[in-house]
Design an enzyme around this catalytic site. Sequence first.
Site, short mmCIF file in Angstrom:
data_model
loop_
_atom_site.label_atom_id
_atom_site.label_comp_id
_atom_site.label_asym_id
_atom_site.label_seq_id
_atom_site.Cartn_x
_atom_site.Cartn_y
_atom_site.Cartn_z
N ASP A 192 0.86 -1.09 -0.16
CA ASP A 192 -0.01 -0.03 -0.08
C ASP A 192 0.81 1.26 0.25
O ASP A 192 2.07 1.11 0.30
CB ASP A 192 -0.71 -0.08 1.24
CG ASP A 192 -1.73 1.16 1.30
OD1 ASP A 192 -2.24 1.53 0.20
OD2 ASP A 192 -1.95 1.76 2.33
N ASP A 220 0.09 5.13 0.82
CA ASP A 220 -0.23 5.89 2.03
C ASP A 220 -0.01 5.43 3.29
O ASP A 220 -0.93 4.34 3.46
CB ASP A 220 -1.61 6.85 1.94
CG ASP A 220 -1.36 7.76 0.67
OD1 ASP A 220 -0.47 8.08 0.08
OD2 ASP A 220 -2.77 7.95 0.20
N ILE A 245 -9.34 3.64 1.78
CA ILE A 245 -10.56 3.48 0.83
C ILE A 245 -10.68 4.54 -0.18
O ILE A 245 -10.03 5.55 0.09
CB ILE A 245 -11.88 3.47 1.53
CG1 ILE A 245 -12.45 4.75 2.27
CG2 ILE A 245 -12.18 2.34 2.38
CD1 ILE A 245 -13.51 4.82 3.04
#
EC number: 5.4.2.6
Length: 211
Positions: free
Chosen positions: A9, A11, A47
């Site tokens: 991922d 961030d 999200i």
Amino acid sequence: MNYQAIIFDLDGVICSTDAYHYLAWKKIADKIGIDFDEKANNRLRGIGRMESLEILLSSHSGRFSEKDKKKYAEEKNLCYRAFLQKMSPADLSPEVRTTLDQIRSKGLKLAIGSSSKNAKLILQKLGLENYFDAVTDGNDIARSKPDPEVYLKASACLGIDPSRCLVIEDALSGLEAASAAKMDSAAIGDAAGNRQATYHLSRFSDLLLYL
């Protein structure tokens, strides 16, 4: 487990842009008249933008047209991208860069799997635009995490079976996405204690203990 690829991922894992996200969403919330603080911002971590906006608007009694929602999402992104312009390679932790180099030296493939539509801009600002073997982000997917699409597309781009990929995540939605993709996961940051993760990292370099 003999992993062939590590999918990160972005961030909260490679770098931290949480403060920029918060300031941008706060600007939109204030404009609409919604109470919004850092605790509320945590609900939006991991999200996509439109999903985040829906959560933000759910605390407001008014009704919003799709045109309004699109306008607010675009305003948020413009504000966020303005903050991102301040980033530079100095914002990349030496520990992260060194660990990535050590992983690469082991012959493993590296990829980014992010719901952000600004992933490539962030990587460019950090000086990592040509560093990863694959970058799959919010521009490439129809469904955000916890849907596994972003991680399955990253593994497909690498040409490596999902069972041979390890995901590094800092958000519950990302851990759920990794699980749905049938990938092992290593949790760091806010998600470090989550039982859904295969491994738990106190710091980024702890990843090397499992490779």
